[in-house]
Design an enzyme around this catalytic site. Structure first.
Site, short mmCIF file in Angstrom:
data_model
loop_
_atom_site.label_atom_id
_atom_site.label_comp_id
_atom_site.label_asym_id
_atom_site.label_seq_id
_atom_site.Cartn_x
_atom_site.Cartn_y
_atom_site.Cartn_z
N GLU A 1 15.57 -15.23 79.42
CA GLU A 1 15.31 -16.30 80.56
C GLU A 1 13.97 -16.73 80.88
O GLU A 1 13.91 -18.01 81.24
CB GLU A 1 15.65 -15.21 81.98
CG GLU A 1 16.93 -14.94 82.25
CD GLU A 1 17.83 -16.06 82.57
OE1 GLU A 1 17.44 -17.32 82.76
OE2 GLU A 1 19.34 -15.97 82.64
N GLU B 1 14.00 -19.68 78.38
CA GLU B 1 14.99 -20.59 78.89
C GLU B 1 14.21 -21.34 79.81
O GLU B 1 14.52 -22.90 79.98
CB GLU B 1 16.24 -20.10 79.43
CG GLU B 1 17.05 -19.77 78.20
CD GLU B 1 18.32 -19.38 78.61
OE1 GLU B 1 19.13 -18.52 77.60
OE2 GLU B 1 18.66 -19.27 79.83
N GLU B 2 13.49 -20.65 80.88
CA GLU B 2 13.24 -21.62 82.02
C GLU B 2 11.73 -22.19 81.70
O GLU B 2 11.51 -23.12 82.44
CB GLU B 2 13.11 -20.75 83.27
CG GLU B 2 14.41 -20.23 83.73
CD GLU B 2 14.64 -19.52 85.10
OE1 GLU B 2 13.36 -19.07 85.60
OE2 GLU B 2 15.62 -18.97 85.74
#
Lengths: 238, 238
Positions: free
Chosen positions: A117, A120-121
């Site tokens: 995460e 991805e962010e």
């Protein structure tokens, strides 16, 4: 009445329950076979198959739940310059800054979900350090519950020719993240502690405290006692 | 073709997905409406209703999973005489003794589940102290995952007229438990440590270590930052 005789036969053979797997393209059999009237109920349905169960004994059903929880992850990433990795989501948020968060996929480890995460962010690569705390919430989507783990991750920092650590630059994910930034740790702390006119974030305030005290839940990998099972991820306070 | 026009209309109105709730007694509509061919898939099914979803965008579906995990609990109950509460299950077990265990029900807190399972299996009443560790296992029944929390619980001991603590006597649950007993802590420790010819239990060996070191994950209750939500159960290492 195909199912009626099946139910009778299973009862006579002292079976405890009957499972029926029905593909979407044959779903009429649930209605035509009068499975509802016979007492069958859905146990779960995934992709293109629904699975029904009928408990045959007089006692309460001992068939375990399908599943009750989802697992969320948050990432607490502090660099060597005492800055914490934060994002601002495109959908309106109640806070100027939040730490990267997401949901773990089926079969994914807590730490892999947190690392994924963050990447991805924000595009930042990290290594797992420990878990700083977790939260249980009930009554989420479809009545399910949620366990949310805050992971302490270390950013992977390269060293330049002079041996100085180079802090990698965050890059906001298109679609979901408006901005990704290293925020001075003390600014973040004041925000979650609710100083001034800010509302604060009681859980993250405790997480900051655990981090500053050096408290952690460590991961270990141990052999399973169940023959044939792979090793288990286990987590202990330290 | 009722559903085909619905799908078209929703796409034209820039909807991201369609949900269809189908009761068991109307399940033929899944087959007759050719929901499979239109791209619908089961999202979940509980009791007498199946819920299907179709993602309408070109992107990967953003509809969250129904649920991926179950939550198991184990109870680590030590009395004032340095004995640990153990059971032997009627179904054959790989260990002479195990601590009471079970599965949390939908909406139940970790500690309530542990207290309930101890009472059901042994008749002993307890209070929650802390969590000593947890484990994540994938690939359990129906492909779901499991998070298993070992709770340290204190037995409720009455005091007699002389002020001595009276250790309550365990009573094995009919049907599932062969025997419930207070076992000398050091005997249990030798067993899980795998001393002598015993196989040991690596996870519980770590739990014993955490207990002996006084390590724990404490529960706190904090205000939620989401408006209208009840307070959250949160857990931090200490």
């Amino acid at each position: 009445m195909l199912f009626q005789s099946t139910v009778l036969a299973c009862k006579m053979n002292d079976k405890s329950s009957i499972w029926v797997h029905v593909p979407m393209t044959r779903s009429s059999i649930i209605e035509e076979g009068q499975l509802y009237a016979l007492g069958f109920r859905f146990h779960h349905a995934v992709n293109d198959v629904a699975v029904l169960n009928l408990w045959l004994r007089d006692s309460e059903s001992k068939v375990p739940n399908f599943s009750t929880h989802n697992v969320g992850v948050g990432a607490f990433v502090v660099n060597t310059q005492h800055q914490i990795l934060c994002v601002r989501e495109l959908r309106k948020n109640y806070m100027p800054w939040k730490t990267p968060t997401g949901t773990s996929e089926l079969g994914e480890s807590i730490e892999d979900a947190a690392i994924r995460e963050v990447f991805e962010e924000t595009g930042i690569r990290t290594k797992f350090h420990s878990i700083l705390g977790f939260r249980q919430t009930h009554g989420m989507a479809h009545g399910r519950s949620d366990l949310y783990f805050v992971c302490r991750l270390d950013p992977i920092e390269e060293q330049d020719d002079n041996g100085n650590f180079v802090i990698p630059t965050p890059c906001a994910q298109a679609c979901e993240i408006e901005i990704a930034e290293w925020v001075p740790f003390d600014d973040y702390k004041r925000m979650v502690d609710g100083e001034g006119s800010q509302k604060g974030h009681p859980m993250m305030s405790h997480v900051v405290h655990a981090y500053e005290m050096g408290r952690m839940i460590e991961k270990k990998v141990v052999e399973s006692v169940v023959p044939g099972r792979p090793p288990n991820d286990v987590y202990f306070p330290r």
